[in-house]
Design an enzyme around this catalytic site. Structure first.
Site, PDB file in Angstrom:
ATOM      1  N   TRP A   7       0.739  -1.189  -0.132  1.00  0.00           N
ATOM      2  CA  TRP A   7       0.079   0.035   0.016  1.00  0.00           C
ATOM      3  C   TRP A   7       0.746   1.169   0.130  1.00  0.00           C
ATOM      4  O   TRP A   7       0.470   2.283  -0.122  1.00  0.00           O
ATOM      5  CB  TRP A   7      -1.150   0.112   1.142  1.00  0.00           C
ATOM      6  CG  TRP A   7      -0.246   0.271   2.695  1.00  0.00           C
ATOM      7  CD1 TRP A   7       0.683  -0.693   3.183  1.00  0.00           C
ATOM      8  CD2 TRP A   7      -0.730   1.585   3.511  1.00  0.00           C
ATOM      9  NE1 TRP A   7       1.054  -0.027   4.222  1.00  0.00           N
ATOM     10  CE2 TRP A   7       0.537   1.150   4.566  1.00  0.00           C
ATOM     11  CE3 TRP A   7      -1.511   2.217   3.419  1.00  0.00           C
ATOM     12  CZ2 TRP A   7       0.255   1.934   5.664  1.00  0.00           C
ATOM     13  CZ3 TRP A   7      -1.473   3.376   4.416  1.00  0.00           C
ATOM     14  CH2 TRP A   7      -0.659   3.031   5.700  1.00  0.00           C
ATOM     15  N   ASP A   8       2.063   1.072   0.158  1.00  0.00           N
ATOM     16  CA  ASP A   8       3.018   2.032   0.222  1.00  0.00           C
ATOM     17  C   ASP A   8       2.921   3.023  -1.054  1.00  0.00           C
ATOM     18  O   ASP A   8       3.060   4.265  -1.013  1.00  0.00           O
ATOM     19  CB  ASP A   8       4.544   1.983   0.186  1.00  0.00           C
ATOM     20  CG  ASP A   8       4.883   0.905   1.509  1.00  0.00           C
ATOM     21  OD1 ASP A   8       4.024   0.177   2.121  1.00  0.00           O
ATOM     22  OD2 ASP A   8       5.862   0.824   2.080  1.00  0.00           O
ATOM     23  N   GLU A  40       1.458  -1.901  13.219  1.00  0.00           N
ATOM     24  CA  GLU A  40       1.206  -3.196  13.136  1.00  0.00           C
ATOM     25  C   GLU A  40       1.510  -3.893  14.603  1.00  0.00           C
ATOM     26  O   GLU A  40       1.852  -5.070  14.892  1.00  0.00           O
ATOM     27  CB  GLU A  40       2.429  -3.778  12.087  1.00  0.00           C
ATOM     28  CG  GLU A  40       1.793  -3.615  10.816  1.00  0.00           C
ATOM     29  CD  GLU A  40       2.751  -3.801   9.886  1.00  0.00           C
ATOM     30  OE1 GLU A  40       3.769  -4.083   9.973  1.00  0.00           O
ATOM     31  OE2 GLU A  40       2.282  -4.204   8.452  1.00  0.00           O
ATOM     32  N   LYS A  55       3.808   1.862  16.001  1.00  0.00           N
ATOM     33  CA  LYS A  55       4.968   1.681  15.110  1.00  0.00           C
ATOM     34  C   LYS A  55       4.814   2.984  14.245  1.00  0.00           C
ATOM     35  O   LYS A  55       5.972   3.035  13.924  1.00  0.00           O
ATOM     36  CB  LYS A  55       4.658   0.284  14.368  1.00  0.00           C
ATOM     37  CG  LYS A  55       5.590   0.010  13.283  1.00  0.00           C
ATOM     38  CD  LYS A  55       5.333  -1.389  12.663  1.00  0.00           C
ATOM     39  CE  LYS A  55       6.340  -1.767  11.561  1.00  0.00           C
ATOM     40  NZ  LYS A  55       5.988  -2.603  10.812  1.00  0.00           N
ATOM     41  N   GLN A  56       4.060   3.137  13.652  1.00  0.00           N
ATOM     42  CA  GLN A  56       3.739   4.239  12.614  1.00  0.00           C
ATOM     43  C   GLN A  56       2.407   4.865  12.895  1.00  0.00           C
ATOM     44  O   GLN A  56       1.528   4.424  13.410  1.00  0.00           O
ATOM     45  CB  GLN A  56       3.992   3.674  11.183  1.00  0.00           C
ATOM     46  CG  GLN A  56       2.902   2.903  10.891  1.00  0.00           C
ATOM     47  CD  GLN A  56       3.259   1.678   9.806  1.00  0.00           C
ATOM     48  OE1 GLN A  56       3.949   0.641   9.995  1.00  0.00           O
ATOM     49  NE2 GLN A  56       2.973   2.169   8.681  1.00  0.00           N
TER      50      GLN A  56
HETATM   51  C1  BGC Z   1       5.114  -1.216   7.790  1.00  0.00           C
HETATM   52  C2  BGC Z   1       4.122  -1.259   6.453  1.00  0.00           C
HETATM   53  C3  BGC Z   1       4.526  -1.332   4.948  1.00  0.00           C
HETATM   54  C4  BGC Z   1       5.588  -1.987   4.929  1.00  0.00           C
HETATM   55  C5  BGC Z   1       6.316  -2.131   3.602  1.00  0.00           C
HETATM   56  C6  BGC Z   1       6.036  -2.415   7.101  1.00  0.00           C
HETATM   57  O1  BGC Z   1       7.110  -2.186   8.158  1.00  0.00           O
HETATM   58  O2  BGC Z   1       4.476  -1.348   8.797  1.00  0.00           O
HETATM   59  O3  BGC Z   1       3.104  -0.100   6.620  1.00  0.00           O
HETATM   60  O4  BGC Z   1       3.711  -1.377   4.066  1.00  0.00           O
HETATM   61  O5  BGC Z   1       6.636  -2.131   5.966  1.00  0.00           O
HETATM   62  O6  BGC Z   1       6.968  -0.772   3.440  1.00  0.00           O
END
Ligand code: BGC
Length: 767
Positions: free
Chosen positions: A358-359, A489, A601-602
């Site tokens: 989804w990035d 996550e 995490k984000q």
């Molecule tokens: C992130 C995801 C992301 C993936 C690839 C993961 O660490 O939590 O949001 O899509 O990395 O960049």
């Protein structure tokens, strides 16, 4: 400690002095690519020390059998991996019978430079062998933007204290493996090895996926820049071919080998013609010659930089970093092929399988949309449109029906290939990003036709999914979404993740709004869509009911939306109180402890607020930022940029700058101690966003392009350019004010700090 061996420079990434412990990190950082293929900065000559070899071809993958401890129904059987492709860059060098190997000889004056302005990697050093022979080496390498199936190397050796015999052994090695192969399998089947004069070709195919690839090389020689011919001996194995060329060289003479190499592959040519096409291509570039090819390369990069460059005055490290991010994004994806996408590690490593996340939709599209013609972003959208059937199949595997689609979290060909249940099954917010990207594209480009032509089908399938995935809670008399993982996550299987619920509601509403527009204004498309999707009016009512009655967890005391049900039951100790020794928590703590913790995490709630900022007032944004950011560990590379943009919005300028630094030099300074695995390509788009949307304050809602430029106190000035609806606008900001220059012949209406401004063609407006 972060690494700090990269020498600050405006246009180049430079490493001085040879340090074996930097080799794998530098192999990532100095990676080169041309949108169609890419490679880590592995040495041409033998290197017996620690190295991570990697050369990758866009679109070529292997479905590696999934490895999980306990199989669950619905798991994808395969994890699609980007393949380490045959190595064509190798040139072994023997000096008086002794192999040149930087791991075993003395190395002086080592310098490596990735010239981002020109797209060229160079390396020079003096090597002293065990017998005391000293030689100077200068190597130049690039992957051509003009002929994207090939690259070129010039490798020159000058004996400085001896005369003797030098042997060059250029080779192709197809006996390569992936470091991350689940069962240590080889992924390539070698079909044919051919040679002619100074050319060699290996035809191979991938097991299972049957991609056919021809790898080739063509070599030429020069002594003190005069072309010479040499006899060769051939050494062949089942998987490789090498040519040995020997010559006597006098002290001070420079002996050079030119190696042209690359791939043709079956996505672009018929299998039968692969070898022939590559032969033709290599012969063509050899006739053009190294110097002219390099000149074309410089011109092609100059064209990219014309619109993509960002300048920063007064902070050389920041200048270097932003160019590095822009450079790597362009090396990864140039937007001419809708079958390709942007892997989180691009062509710089194996992790994340080189697949699409989804990035792309959430982070990368604005960068490509603003720095290139709109067909580039459209190609990224079409990638998903073309995979809609697979997304419907994918949802079907999980028990959804009637044309509901769940786009995969990780994919190469449209099939899901991630195999952790909490992500595959639960991280469903990615579906919303697909529609968000369409909305973003149409908003920015004004190209509404995309929705009736393609977007609506995707939107209907996703709305069907949200409808089926929501549950009516009698207790709440509202719709809830159970058992999900949000962008954060570090929480799994939660109920009512605010971001997911928000997106679900928004997706449905946006779909309905556009459904009515298409019905009214695009009759032919409407009929085609209705027939293709078998959409019934009743479904629209059901969706609307879900959207109207969507539940959002909210706390009246804190006045914030909660990340999920029960979030406030956690012990909310801010990250600043965690001992440094416990971080990053994903390397120091058990998963169980992470899940129980409040740490984020984000961006999660804040991701939603960032996407739909126009629906929240400044105070609300600030309240949420103040509540969530202190609990955020930013352990995803995608995290700091969103926080930087929001911090700029709410006037937290120091925070915005701190977050900006974390995203901009993430790889150059190796903040996460993992750069050796590859670069964080998708978050580089976030760095660009942090300047353009963050400091520049660019927004695009309701057909209005607005700016609220600010400047970090550490910088003297900055500038960026955007392509917007046929106009090219340059934005410049320093501590006195800002300037807008229209470099096109299309007039542009913008809003700067709430003031309407018309920037006429070729006009400069100062404010
Ligand atoms: C992130 C995801 C992301 C993936 C690839 C993961 O660490 O939590 O949001 O899509 O990395 O960049």
């Amino acid at each position: 400690m972060n690494q700090d061996y990269i020498i600050p420079n405006e246009w180049s990434i430079i490493e001085e002095g040879f340090n074996k412990t930097h080799v794998t990190a530098s192999e990532s950082i100095f990676s080169i690519g041309n949108g169609a293929m890419g490679q880590r900065a592995n040495f041409e000559e033998k290197y017996s020390g620690e190295t991570f070899q990697g050369s990758y071809i866009g679109g070529i993958y292997y479905p590696d059998k999934t490895r999980v401890g306990w199989w669950k129904n619905g798991y994808p059987e395969y994890f699609a991996k980007v393949l380490n492709a045959p190595n064509w860059i190798g040139i072994h060098v023997n000096i008086n019978g002794i192999p040149l190997d930087l791991n075993t000889c003395e190395v002086y004056e080592f310098e490596r430079e990735l010239n981002m302005k020109e797209g060229v990697l160079t390396r020079s050093f003096i090597a002293e062998l065990s017998n005391g022979n000293q030689l100077k080496v200068f190597a130049t390498r690039f992957l051509s933007l003009n002929f994207n199936e090939v690259g070129a190397i010039k490798y020159s050796v000058t004996p400085t204290n001896f005369s003797g015999e030098i042997e060059f052994i250029p080779y192709i090695d197809a006996g390569i493996v992936n470091e991350d192969s689940n069962y240590d399998e080889s992924f390539w089947d070698i079909l044919q090895i051919e040679e002619q004069k100074n050319e060699a070709y290996i035809l191979s195919k991938t097991y299972k996926t049957e991609f056919h690839v021809c790898t080739g090389m063509k070599v030429e020689f020069a002594l003190n820049d005069f072309e010479i011919t040499l006899d060769k001996e051939t050494e062949k194995t089942e998987k490789s071919i090498a040519f040995k060329y020997k010559t006597k060289v006098e002290k001070g003479d420079t002996f050079s080998i030119y190696k042209y190499g690359g791939y043709t592959q079956s996505m672009n040519h018929s299998k039968e013609e692969l070898m022939f096409s590559l032969e033709k291509m290599l012969q063509k570039v050899a006739i053009i010659g190294f110097d002219d090819l390099l000149q074309k390369q410089k011109e092609a990069w100059a064209k990219i930089w014309e619109t993509a460059d960002i300048t920063i005055e007064g902070d050389i490290k920041a200048q270097q970093a932003i160019r590095f991010n822009i450079f790597q994004l362009n090396q990864t994806y140039l937007g001419e092929d809708s079958r390709l996408n942007i892997g989180p590690k691009g062509f710089t490593g194996e992790k994340y399988g080189g697949s699409t996340y989804w990035d792309t939709e959430a982070y990368c599209i604005p960068f490509y949309m603003s720095t290139k013609d709109k067909h580039v972003a459209k190609n990224l959208l079409l990638y998903r449109y073309n995979q809609l059937d697979k997304a419907i199949e994918n949802a079907g595997k999980l028990g959804f029906n009637s044309g509901a689609a769940l786009y995969p979290m990780v994919t190469m060909n449209g099939e899901e290939c991630h195999n952790e249940w909490e992500i595959t099954f639960e991280e469903i917010h990615r579906n919303g990003a697909m529609i968000y990207a369409i909305y973003n594209y149409v908003n920015y480009t004004g190209d509404y036709s995309y929705i009736p032509e393609y977007g609506m089908e995707v939107m209907i399938a996703i709305s069907r999914f949200w409808h089926q995935r929501s549950t009516f809670s009698k207790a709440k008399e509202q719709y809830v979404i159970l058992g999900v993982t949000g962008p954060n996550e570090y929480e799994n299987n939660v109920n009512n993740n605010y971001y997911t619920n928000y997106l679900a509601k928004w997706c449905i509403e946006y779909t309905l709004e556009n459904f009515h527009i298409i019905k009214e204004k695009y009759g032919d498309d409407f009929e085609r869509i209705m027939e293709k999707t078998n959409l019934e009016e009743l479904e629209l009512k059901q969706w609307k009911e879900v959207a109207d009655k969507m539940y959002f967890p909210y706390d009246d005391d804190e006045e914030v939306f909660l990340q999920q049900d029960g979030f406030l039951d956690k012990e909310l100790i801010p990250v600043s109180e965690l001992p440094k020794s416990e971080r990053p928590i994903n390397q120091k703590w058990s998963w169980d402890r992470i899940l129980r913790s409040p740490y984020i995490k984000q961006a999660d709630v804040l991701q939603g607020i960032y996407f739909f900022e126009n629906e929240f007032d400044k105070n609300t944004i600030k309240r949420h930022f103040d509540f969530y950011e202190p609990l955020t560990v930013h352990e995803s590379s995608l995290s700091p940029c969103v926080h930087s943009i929001l911090a700029s919005k709410i006037g937290m300028n120091d925070k915005a700058y701190e977050m900006y630094l974390r995203t901009a030099r993430l790889d150059l300074d190796d903040y996460n101690h993992e750069v050796h695995e590859g670069l964080h390509i998708t978050s580089m788009a976030g760095t660009w966003l942090s300047i353009v949307q963050g400091f520049g304050g660019m927004r695009n809602f309701n057909d209005e392009l607005t700016f609220t430029p600010q400047i970090p106190k550490e910088w003297k000035s900055y500038s960026f350019k955007i392509e917007y609806r046929g106009a090219t606008l340059k934005v410049y900001k320093d501590h006195k004010g800002c300037k807008f220059t229209n470099e096109s012949d299309t007039s542009l209406d913008i809003i700067v700090n709430d003031e309407k401004v018309i920037v006429k063609p070729d006009q400069l407006v100062e404010m």
